[in-house]
Design a protein around this motif. Structure first.
Motif, PDB file in Angstrom:
ATOM      1  N   LEU A  80       0.823  -1.274  -0.128  1.00  0.00           N
ATOM      2  CA  LEU A  80      -0.091  -0.035  -0.020  1.00  0.00           C
ATOM      3  C   LEU A  80       0.819   0.984   0.008  1.00  0.00           C
ATOM      4  O   LEU A  80       0.295   2.124  -0.505  1.00  0.00           O
ATOM      5  CB  LEU A  80      -0.889   0.170   1.303  1.00  0.00           C
ATOM      6  N   ALA A  81       2.039   1.183   0.717  1.00  0.00           N
ATOM      7  CA  ALA A  81       2.674   2.549   0.894  1.00  0.00           C
ATOM      8  C   ALA A  81       4.004   2.172   0.936  1.00  0.00           C
ATOM      9  O   ALA A  81       4.415   0.902   1.720  1.00  0.00           O
ATOM     10  CB  ALA A  81       2.535   3.336   1.865  1.00  0.00           C
ATOM     11  N   GLU A  82       5.224   2.844   0.575  1.00  0.00           N
ATOM     12  CA  GLU A  82       6.603   2.502   0.845  1.00  0.00           C
ATOM     13  C   GLU A  82       7.400   3.497   1.346  1.00  0.00           C
ATOM     14  O   GLU A  82       6.972   4.767   1.042  1.00  0.00           O
ATOM     15  CB  GLU A  82       7.261   1.762  -0.454  1.00  0.00           C
ATOM     16  N   THR A  83       8.555   3.171   1.924  1.00  0.00           N
ATOM     17  CA  THR A  83       9.616   4.241   2.433  1.00  0.00           C
ATOM     18  C   THR A  83      11.032   3.787   2.288  1.00  0.00           C
ATOM     19  O   THR A  83      11.041   2.588   2.357  1.00  0.00           O
ATOM     20  CB  THR A  83       9.247   4.847   3.566  1.00  0.00           C
ATOM     21  N   THR A  84      11.767   4.747   1.982  1.00  0.00           N
ATOM     22  CA  THR A  84      13.334   4.031   2.439  1.00  0.00           C
ATOM     23  C   THR A  84      13.710   4.885   3.141  1.00  0.00           C
ATOM     24  O   THR A  84      13.813   6.142   3.086  1.00  0.00           O
ATOM     25  CB  THR A  84      13.902   4.399   0.838  1.00  0.00           C
ATOM     26  N   VAL A  85      14.144   4.329   4.495  1.00  0.00           N
ATOM     27  CA  VAL A  85      14.401   4.993   5.719  1.00  0.00           C
ATOM     28  C   VAL A  85      16.046   5.249   5.349  1.00  0.00           C
ATOM     29  O   VAL A  85      16.795   4.331   5.084  1.00  0.00           O
ATOM     30  CB  VAL A  85      14.328   4.035   6.858  1.00  0.00           C
ATOM     31  N   ARG A  86      16.257   6.460   5.494  1.00  0.00           N
ATOM     32  CA  ARG A  86      17.706   6.836   5.370  1.00  0.00           C
ATOM     33  C   ARG A  86      18.446   7.417   6.657  1.00  0.00           C
ATOM     34  O   ARG A  86      19.620   7.416   6.559  1.00  0.00           O
ATOM     35  CB  ARG A  86      17.786   8.225   4.294  1.00  0.00           C
ATOM     36  N   VAL A  87      17.777   7.624   7.724  1.00  0.00           N
ATOM     37  CA  VAL A  87      18.340   8.284   8.890  1.00  0.00           C
ATOM     38  C   VAL A  87      17.575   7.475  10.287  1.00  0.00           C
ATOM     39  O   VAL A  87      16.308   7.197  10.000  1.00  0.00           O
ATOM     40  CB  VAL A  87      17.948   9.644   9.101  1.00  0.00           C
ATOM     41  N   VAL A 111      -3.465  -5.170   8.425  1.00  0.00           N
ATOM     42  CA  VAL A 111      -2.266  -4.257   7.990  1.00  0.00           C
ATOM     43  C   VAL A 111      -1.112  -4.525   8.599  1.00  0.00           C
ATOM     44  O   VAL A 111      -1.041  -4.731   9.736  1.00  0.00           O
ATOM     45  CB  VAL A 111      -2.683  -2.907   7.934  1.00  0.00           C
TER      46      VAL A 111
ATOM     47  N   ALA B 146       9.863   7.269   9.395  1.00  0.00           N
ATOM     48  CA  ALA B 146       9.227   6.397   8.679  1.00  0.00           C
ATOM     49  C   ALA B 146       7.781   6.146   8.750  1.00  0.00           C
ATOM     50  O   ALA B 146       7.050   6.065   7.728  1.00  0.00           O
ATOM     51  CB  ALA B 146      10.142   4.963   9.227  1.00  0.00           C
ATOM     52  N   ALA B 149       6.194   8.780   6.813  1.00  0.00           N
ATOM     53  CA  ALA B 149       6.555   8.891   5.490  1.00  0.00           C
ATOM     54  C   ALA B 149       5.654   7.939   4.694  1.00  0.00           C
ATOM     55  O   ALA B 149       5.257   7.861   3.608  1.00  0.00           O
ATOM     56  CB  ALA B 149       8.086   8.261   5.563  1.00  0.00           C
ATOM     57  N   LEU B 150       5.120   6.747   5.403  1.00  0.00           N
ATOM     58  CA  LEU B 150       4.206   5.815   4.792  1.00  0.00           C
ATOM     59  C   LEU B 150       2.945   6.580   4.650  1.00  0.00           C
ATOM     60  O   LEU B 150       2.246   6.397   3.533  1.00  0.00           O
ATOM     61  CB  LEU B 150       4.130   4.511   5.668  1.00  0.00           C
ATOM     62  N   ASP B 153       3.394   9.027   1.821  1.00  0.00           N
ATOM     63  CA  ASP B 153       3.391   8.488   0.741  1.00  0.00           C
ATOM     64  C   ASP B 153       1.980   8.078   0.004  1.00  0.00           C
ATOM     65  O   ASP B 153       1.550   8.202  -0.935  1.00  0.00           O
ATOM     66  CB  ASP B 153       4.455   7.140   0.685  1.00  0.00           C
ATOM     67  N   HIS B 154       1.273   7.616   0.938  1.00  0.00           N
ATOM     68  CA  HIS B 154       0.003   7.088   0.588  1.00  0.00           C
ATOM     69  C   HIS B 154      -1.018   8.410   0.333  1.00  0.00           C
ATOM     70  O   HIS B 154      -1.776   8.187  -0.453  1.00  0.00           O
ATOM     71  CB  HIS B 154      -0.765   6.333   1.819  1.00  0.00           C
ATOM     72  N   ARG B 157      -0.261   9.845  -3.196  1.00  0.00           N
ATOM     73  CA  ARG B 157      -0.712   9.056  -4.049  1.00  0.00           C
ATOM     74  C   ARG B 157      -2.405   9.026  -4.099  1.00  0.00           C
ATOM     75  O   ARG B 157      -2.939   9.283  -5.171  1.00  0.00           O
ATOM     76  CB  ARG B 157      -0.714   7.496  -3.987  1.00  0.00           C
ATOM     77  N   PRO B 199      16.774  13.739   1.668  1.00  0.00           N
ATOM     78  CA  PRO B 199      16.000  12.940   2.265  1.00  0.00           C
ATOM     79  C   PRO B 199      16.153  12.154   3.469  1.00  0.00           C
ATOM     80  O   PRO B 199      17.173  11.886   3.775  1.00  0.00           O
ATOM     81  CB  PRO B 199      15.809  11.765   0.803  1.00  0.00           C
ATOM     82  N   ILE B 200      14.990  12.090   4.273  1.00  0.00           N
ATOM     83  CA  ILE B 200      15.158  11.332   5.457  1.00  0.00           C
ATOM     84  C   ILE B 200      14.722  10.108   5.460  1.00  0.00           C
ATOM     85  O   ILE B 200      15.349   9.008   6.009  1.00  0.00           O
ATOM     86  CB  ILE B 200      14.476  12.147   6.717  1.00  0.00           C
ATOM     87  N   SER B 201      13.285   9.894   5.098  1.00  0.00           N
ATOM     88  CA  SER B 201      12.702   8.721   4.954  1.00  0.00           C
ATOM     89  C   SER B 201      11.711   8.919   3.829  1.00  0.00           C
ATOM     90  O   SER B 201      10.694   9.286   4.042  1.00  0.00           O
ATOM     91  CB  SER B 201      12.070   8.418   6.423  1.00  0.00           C
ATOM     92  N   ASP B 202      11.981   8.709   2.414  1.00  0.00           N
ATOM     93  CA  ASP B 202      11.240   9.209   1.467  1.00  0.00           C
ATOM     94  C   ASP B 202       9.660   8.709   1.554  1.00  0.00           C
ATOM     95  O   ASP B 202       9.336   7.565   1.932  1.00  0.00           O
ATOM     96  CB  ASP B 202      11.654   8.357   0.158  1.00  0.00           C
ATOM     97  N   LYS B 251      -6.937   1.273   5.822  1.00  0.00           N
ATOM     98  CA  LYS B 251      -5.734   0.425   5.658  1.00  0.00           C
ATOM     99  C   LYS B 251      -4.411   1.385   6.132  1.00  0.00           C
ATOM    100  O   LYS B 251      -3.577   0.887   6.736  1.00  0.00           O
ATOM    101  CB  LYS B 251      -5.700  -0.347   4.554  1.00  0.00           C
ATOM    102  N   VAL B 252      -4.376   2.507   5.307  1.00  0.00           N
ATOM    103  CA  VAL B 252      -3.523   3.415   5.725  1.00  0.00           C
ATOM    104  C   VAL B 252      -4.167   4.541   6.321  1.00  0.00           C
ATOM    105  O   VAL B 252      -5.220   4.944   5.582  1.00  0.00           O
ATOM    106  CB  VAL B 252      -2.551   3.736   4.601  1.00  0.00           C
ATOM    107  N   TYR B 374       0.681   2.247  16.693  1.00  0.00           N
ATOM    108  CA  TYR B 374       1.255   1.425  15.630  1.00  0.00           C
ATOM    109  C   TYR B 374       1.694   2.200  14.450  1.00  0.00           C
ATOM    110  O   TYR B 374       2.609   2.855  14.096  1.00  0.00           O
ATOM    111  CB  TYR B 374       0.159   0.152  15.695  1.00  0.00           C
ATOM    112  N   ASP B 375       0.254   2.282  13.340  1.00  0.00           N
ATOM    113  CA  ASP B 375       0.810   2.592  12.242  1.00  0.00           C
ATOM    114  C   ASP B 375       0.160   4.075  11.918  1.00  0.00           C
ATOM    115  O   ASP B 375       0.189   4.592  10.815  1.00  0.00           O
ATOM    116  CB  ASP B 375       0.293   1.923  11.192  1.00  0.00           C
TER     117      ASP B 375
END
Lengths: 396, 389
Positions: A80-87, A111, B146, B149-150, B153-154, B157, B199-202, B251-252, B374-375
């Motif tokens: 559903l969603a993604e991230t790239t953790v960099r820190v 989920v 993070a 970030a999720l 991101d959602h 979109r 970027p920290i957590s895209d 869900k998100v 949690y999320d």
């Protein structure tokens, strides 16, 4: 006996890289999930009354407040969603940045956050595996549906033990099992397989001429022999596969004493010697082949069963001792083996080549525990279900 | 269902902020004590005068509000501990207001205080909640960056909102911070700098993140009679809402609990979003600011990207937003981060700003968001405040 060149060269003057593991604090319910993940199961909690599936682990059903039980679940999901953790402030992940993770909707219902393979994109279908992380706890890893695990994916490599290009010690090359394990590791691309051979055994013909295989004297009943063998390896040691065992019928005192010396004291000599070497490696692992007679004694082999039970106990302690260092301790359970030690035992027996394949599968699949062969699978199922009954029925 | 009682005969007074510090060697107890001392300086009240105490903190462990009253020499007949972080300012207000209204207490000190030692942030994140320990922190240990970030991101979109929209919010808040002498970050922030930050957590980049710090915020809740006797200017509560664990089926997280109660918020207040002079919302990340603007009805649902594009959020703009700079520029002082929306909103309508004054500010809308168990954020709350003429 030529050695394969190692692609990785370490400057001996360089400061050693310290290795960390992910944070280990978990709830009791999460540990129950990890215990099942260690057996290779993909489980989530399900309510025994309303059947709702829940995650993260809870202690009561959030839908009807009924009791929860662990149930095997379908492994499909959608990202559903993604991230790239960099820190991060965490030392383990800091050494592995950047790190890709995301939110997945499990087909089973809940989920979850999961580690992601490189090929999985948002909206894509995923297969989810329940792995054991470097700290020994269960973790969800999602890869694109149908995708085979990619050993060059650096995130995936944190959850498994690659065999290719590694240096591996196989402790006893005398028997059929030891020889099959050496051949399987060599075929899987190990850089160097060092094979122990207790005097006065002669180098077996099966190992002659294998590239990257070196035979060295090693007797687990002799502390000096163990330390000399480990010193002789001299370079990095990534993996130890302990194939040494002593199988005899009955309960003769002499046999019992020797079985304990090889299997129990021998394991201690080995682990105490090799632990510091494995701890320094990025994917250190110790694999041991244990008879399912360790779970419940076989009355025809009481001395052997007792030694295996004590052996399993020490192995479990060793796993916990290694938790903080990221070294994986893996147990391969087997039933009677189709080898010279079990000439009097009727079929079914497990072929040495099956066990050898199991060793590679456990390493490259990151399995903490694996049962090889029908007899071992059956023994584990019965023992997990009802240990008291299993001990009785095994010897009826 | 019974109708809700209005907040008659109860007022908020004396918003105070103990200047934030990036790192502090002091404890949360010290910061709470400093907040009470500043309250005392402003109101002339002493430890025996407060008969109600409401406390919010993440770093006071092992103490709760109980340990705090003995530590600080209070002897209240009404006590509350609010562990809801970013939603705690409004929640403290609504609890204390009912206590005062019903006569269970007469003067309640609402205090949020947190310290920030060198390693506090890592420890707070690593042990934040049981679900977080089991199912969030082990996945890259990116902390709230993070998790949000999720969500970001959602959200991007789903609503077709781009980084430049979030950037506009962050830049406007930084512009607002420039007149606030207590803001930790007051340098110029351009949209270019925002977009090109590391970027920290895209897709979360540096200027989407708050700076954790130490600090304390506080205010008192009392009767108009007491406030008048003390010579304090007053704010009345027009309405409040609160909701926890809303929309678990999403869900998100793409909306918060405000959507369940927003009609009640404006109906009880008797005013609408168009009447709001200053908007102070919880801003741990700009995506949550956007979510609140949408969910509180400042724009038609789903059209927040367009609304951001055509709105000026600076102090002299159409909708002055987080006029002290918000947490994004002033700093996130733990639970005090959930109080600064209340104290800053009060200051603007009381005409006692830290920095520049929003012209003719009379009505403030406050919104809180807290606790990523949690999320997603679990706790949401909002209030509409009006200055007593």
């Amino acid at each position: 006996m030529t050695l394969r060149p190692r692609p990785e060269k370490r400057d001996p003057l360089q400061r050693k890289v310290e290795r960390h593991v992910p944070a280990g604090l978990r709830s009791r319910a999460m540990h129950a999930m990890s215990a099942r993940a260690a057996q290779g199961r993909f489980v989530l909690q399900q309510c025994v009354e309303c059947s709702a599936v829940t995650y993260p682990p809870r202690d009561i059903c959030p839908v009807c407040w009924g009791e929860l039980a662990w149930r095997d679940q379908v492994q499909g999901a959608t990202l559903l969603a993604e991230t790239t953790v960099r820190v991060t402030t965490d030392l383990y992940f800091r050494a592995h940045m950047p790190w890709r993770m995301g939110t997945i909707a499990l087909d089973a219902g809940p989920v979850a956050l999961a580690h992601l393979s490189r090929n999985l994109t948002v909206g894509g279908r995923a297969d989810v595996r329940l792995m054991i992380d470097k700290g020994g706890n269960a973790a969800l890893f999602a890869m694109a549906a149908g995708e085979e695990p990619d050993m060059s994916d650096k995130q995936w490599r944190e959850f498994v033990v690659p065999v290719r290009d590694r240096t591996i010690l196989v402790t006893d090359g005398r028997g059929a099992v030891g020889q099959a394990v050496v051949a399987a590791l060599q075929a899987a691309g190990a850089a160097s397989v060092v094979v122990g051979l207790p005097a006065p055994a002669q180098p077996p013909a099966a190992l002659a001429g294998l590239t990257g295989v070196r035979i060295v004297p090693l007797d687990l009943t002799d502390t000096r022999s163990v330390s000399e063998c480990l010193t002789d390896i001299a370079g990095p040691l990534d993996i130890v596969v302990n194939t040494a065992r002593f199988v005899r019928r009955g309960d003769g005192l002499i046999d019992q004493k020797h079985a304990l010396d090889v299997t129990v004291l021998g394991l201690l000599r080995l682990t105490q010697g090799c632990a510091p070497m494995l701890q320094g490696r990025p994917s250190g692992a110790f694999v041991d082949i244990v008879s399912s007679a360790a779970l419940a004694p076989d009355a025809g082999f009481p001395a052997f069963s007792a030694a295996q039970a004590a052996h399993l106990s020490l192995l479990q302690s060793f796993r916990h001792q290694m938790r903080g260092s990221g070294v994986r301790v893996m147990t391969l359970f087997t039933g009677p083996v189709d080898d010279e030690d079990h000439q009097s035992v009727p079929m079914p027996k497990v072929a040495p080549s099956r066990i050898a394949k199991g060793v590679v599968d456990a390493l490259e699949g990151g399995r903490e525990q694996l049962c090889v062969g029908d007899a071992a699978v059956d023994a584990m199922a019965r023992w997990s279900d009802d240990p008291a009954l299993y001990i009785r029925e095994k010897n009826l | 269902m019974r109708g809700r009682l209005r907040y008659d005969d109860v007022v908020l007074c004396a918003p105070v902020t103990v200047p934030y510090e990036r790192y502090s060697s002091q404890s949360a107890h010290w910061w709470a004590g400093r907040a009470l001392r500043v309250l005392a300086d402003v109101t002339g009240l002493g430890p025996r005068d407060f008969d109600g105490f409401c406390f919010s903190s993440f770093s006071a462990g092992p103490d709760t509000a109980v340990g705090m009253v003995q530590h600080l020499g209070l002897s209240p007949r009404w006590l509350d501990h609010i562990p809801t972080g970013g939603a705690s300012g409004v929640m403290a207000m609504r609890r204390a207001a009912r206590a005062v209204q019903c006569g269970d207490a007469q003067i309640v000190a609402c205090v949020a205080a947190d310290t920030n030692h060198l390693d506090s942030f890592r420890q707070t994140v690593a042990g934040f909640s049981r679900f977080s320990q089991d199912a969030v922190y082990p996945y890259g240990s990116g902390g709230p960056n993070a998790t949000f970030a999720l969500i970001t991101d959602h959200y991007m979109r789903t609503f077709g909102i781009g980084r430049e929209a979030f950037g506009k919010l962050c830049v406007a808040q930084r512009d607002n911070a420039r007149s606030n002498p207590l803001a930790l970050q007051r340098g110029v922030l351009t949209l270019d700098a925002y977009l090109n930050a590391r970027p920290i957590s895209d897709p979360v980049h540096l200027y989407d993140c708050v700076m954790p710090c130490a600090g304390a915020d506080a205010y008192i809740v009392t009767t108009p009679e007491v406030a008048q006797r003390l010579g304090l200017r007053m704010v009345r509560i027009l309405s409040t809402i609160e909701r926890h664990n809303a929309h678990p089926q999403d869900k998100v997280q793409w909306r918060g609990g405000w959507t369940m109660d927003v009609d009640d918020l404006w109906a009880m207040a008797g005013v609408g979003p168009q009447d709001v002079d200053v908007l102070q919302v919880y801003d741990d990340y700009p995506v949550i600011v956007a979510m609140q603007i949408d969910n509180l009805g400042f724009c038609p649902p789903g059209e927040v990207a367009d609304f951001i594009r055509r709105t000026d959020f600076t102090i002299t703009g159409d909708l002055p937003l987080n006029t002290n700079g918000g947490q994004l520029s002033a700093g996130q002082a733990g639970a005090a981060g959930g109080f600064q929306n209340v104290t800053e909103g009060m200051r603007q309508i009381l005409r006692q700003p830290l920095g520049d004054q929003v012209p003719d500010a009379r009505i403030a809308a406050i919104s809180g968001f807290g606790l990523v168990n949690y999320d997603r954020g679990i706790c949401t709350a909002a209030a509409v405040l009006e200055a007593v003429a």
